[in-house]
Enzyme design. Structure first.
Site, PDB file in Angstrom:
ATOM      1  N   CYS A 106       7.728  -5.563  -5.241  1.00  0.00           N
ATOM      2  CA  CYS A 106       7.019  -4.293  -5.184  1.00  0.00           C
ATOM      3  C   CYS A 106       6.976  -3.832  -3.731  1.00  0.00           C
ATOM      4  O   CYS A 106       6.780  -4.645  -2.822  1.00  0.00           O
ATOM      5  CB  CYS A 106       5.599  -4.530  -5.707  1.00  0.00           C
ATOM      6  N   GLU A 253       2.778  -2.286 -11.612  1.00  0.00           N
ATOM      7  CA  GLU A 253       2.462  -1.043 -10.897  1.00  0.00           C
ATOM      8  C   GLU A 253       1.217  -0.359 -11.469  1.00  0.00           C
ATOM      9  O   GLU A 253       0.456   0.275 -10.736  1.00  0.00           O
ATOM     10  CB  GLU A 253       3.669  -0.099 -10.902  1.00  0.00           C
ATOM     11  N   HIS A 256      -1.755  -1.543  -9.732  1.00  0.00           N
ATOM     12  CA  HIS A 256      -2.019  -0.826  -8.475  1.00  0.00           C
ATOM     13  C   HIS A 256      -2.671   0.529  -8.735  1.00  0.00           C
ATOM     14  O   HIS A 256      -3.586   0.936  -8.033  1.00  0.00           O
ATOM     15  CB  HIS A 256      -0.715  -0.571  -7.705  1.00  0.00           C
ATOM     16  N   HIS A 262      -2.199  -7.044  -4.338  1.00  0.00           N
ATOM     17  CA  HIS A 262      -1.354  -8.161  -4.750  1.00  0.00           C
ATOM     18  C   HIS A 262      -2.140  -9.466  -4.850  1.00  0.00           C
ATOM     19  O   HIS A 262      -3.020  -9.727  -4.047  1.00  0.00           O
ATOM     20  CB  HIS A 262      -0.189  -8.321  -3.765  1.00  0.00           C
TER      21      HIS A 262
END
Length: 342
Positions: A106, A253, A256, A262
């Protein structure tokens, strides 16, 4: 006098067996991964130059940009990187570290400021600085849309939509948030698209592998995937050695988008790297605890539904968990009652 025996008292075996079932289910994931050889092929010490390592550490926030770093700060940066990726902490560019640096990942920087005490709650999951989250009326409803001009040539739009519906469903099943697809990209809360190279957000993509995708913290909602990747939904059909599993990246994702950073837990969806031709589509306890601490718990969520998620097909509104989940729930409720009454 007639003694009434509690139904569990005579059956320690069933209790042990039920635990064994739960244990099996917990270990399903490891078994599945063990069958996938690409998860375990370790490169011999890969050939990565020190300047390349420093560039990687700069790109993901471990070293300051455009500044020559001395040996001490390089070693400290390596230690932080190793800690954040759950690697043995040596402070040296050893083969574990170099193999990790070479993996696709990522594009979002890892949470690396040493002064993250307020956000690093002793758990492995991480928030963005300031703990941003979507703040709306509860129950929270977020809309998402795909940029019709920016899809991937490797997949049919119906496949892309199906994968994202499933990925949103994973998160919706553990928090009181529902995700609703809309046609209107302009007003959607979460905007999903596949882009090449420099695409106007100051975070250019880098071609095949390397960075796979990136997202911005709440309440921005942009979710960008690198169009240069060979995106796949089925590795039996897509034979490319650099194929990337769309659902695994989508689940990560969306984490996020919701405000998680993370994780250093290798099995967590929020771990930053993903090998080509590998899948990681289920939430780990770390992901669940992290996201529930931001949004609270979905009233339908039980720990057992997480254990049974291997076999469940959660709809994106998080309301339906297949019968298997019910079996596990019932089993473990029975176990819990036995222990209380033993």
């Amino acid at each position: 006098m007639h003694h009434h025996h509690h139904p569990c008292n005579r059956k320690p075996f069933t209790t042990i067996f039920s635990f064994f079932l739960l244990y099996l289910n917990l270990h399903n994931q490891q078994i599945i991964e063990a069958r996938n050889p690409s998860q375990f092929t370790t490169n011999p010490s890969p050939d990565v130059s020190i300047p390349e390592i420093k560039r990687h550490l700069q790109q993901y926030g471990y070293l300051p940009q455009n500044k020559e770093s001395d040996d001490v700060s390089f070693e400290q940066a390596l230690v932080r990187y190793q800690k954040n990726l759950g690697l043995p902490i040596t402070g040296k560019p050893d083969s574990d570290t170099l193999s990790q640096i070479l993996l696709p990942r990522c594009g979002f920087p890892d949470d690396v400021e040493p002064k993250t005490a307020p956000f690093h709650t002793g758990k492995k999951y991480v928030y963005f600085p300031g703990r941003p989250r979507w703040t709306r009326d509860v129950p929270l409803k977020l809309t998402y849309a795909f940029s019709q001009e920016n899809l991937t040539p490797y997949l049919a739009p119906t496949d892309i939509r199906r994968v994202f519906r499933r990925a949103f469903g994973k998160w919706a099943s553990v928090i009181p948030v529902s995700f609703i697809e809309t046609e209107d990209y302009v007003i959607a809360d979460i905007k999903i698209g596949f882009f090449n190279g420099d695409h106007g957000d100051g975070e250019p993509f880098d071609g095949v592998l390397g960075v796979l995708a990136h997202t911005f913290s709440p309440e921005n909602g942009r979710l960008h995937l690198d169009k240069a990747e060979t995106w796949a939904v089925d590795f039996d059909e897509e034979k490319s050695s650099v194929a990337v599993d769309l659902e695994s990246v989508a689940v990560h994702e969306i984490g996020h988008v919701l405000g998680l950073g993370h994780s250093s837990v290798k099995d967590a969806a929020m771990y930053p790297t993903l090998k080509p031709r590998s899948k990681k589509v289920n939430l780990n306890m770390d992901d669940v605890v992290g996201v529930q601490s931001l949004y609270g718990t979905n009233p339908n969520f039980t720990l057992n539904s997480l254990l049974a998620s291997e076999t469940s097909t959660n709809l994106a509104d998080g309301s339906r968990i297949r019968s298997q989940g019910m079996i596990y729930s019932t089993l473990s409720t029975v176990i819990a009652l036995c222990f209380l009454n033993w």
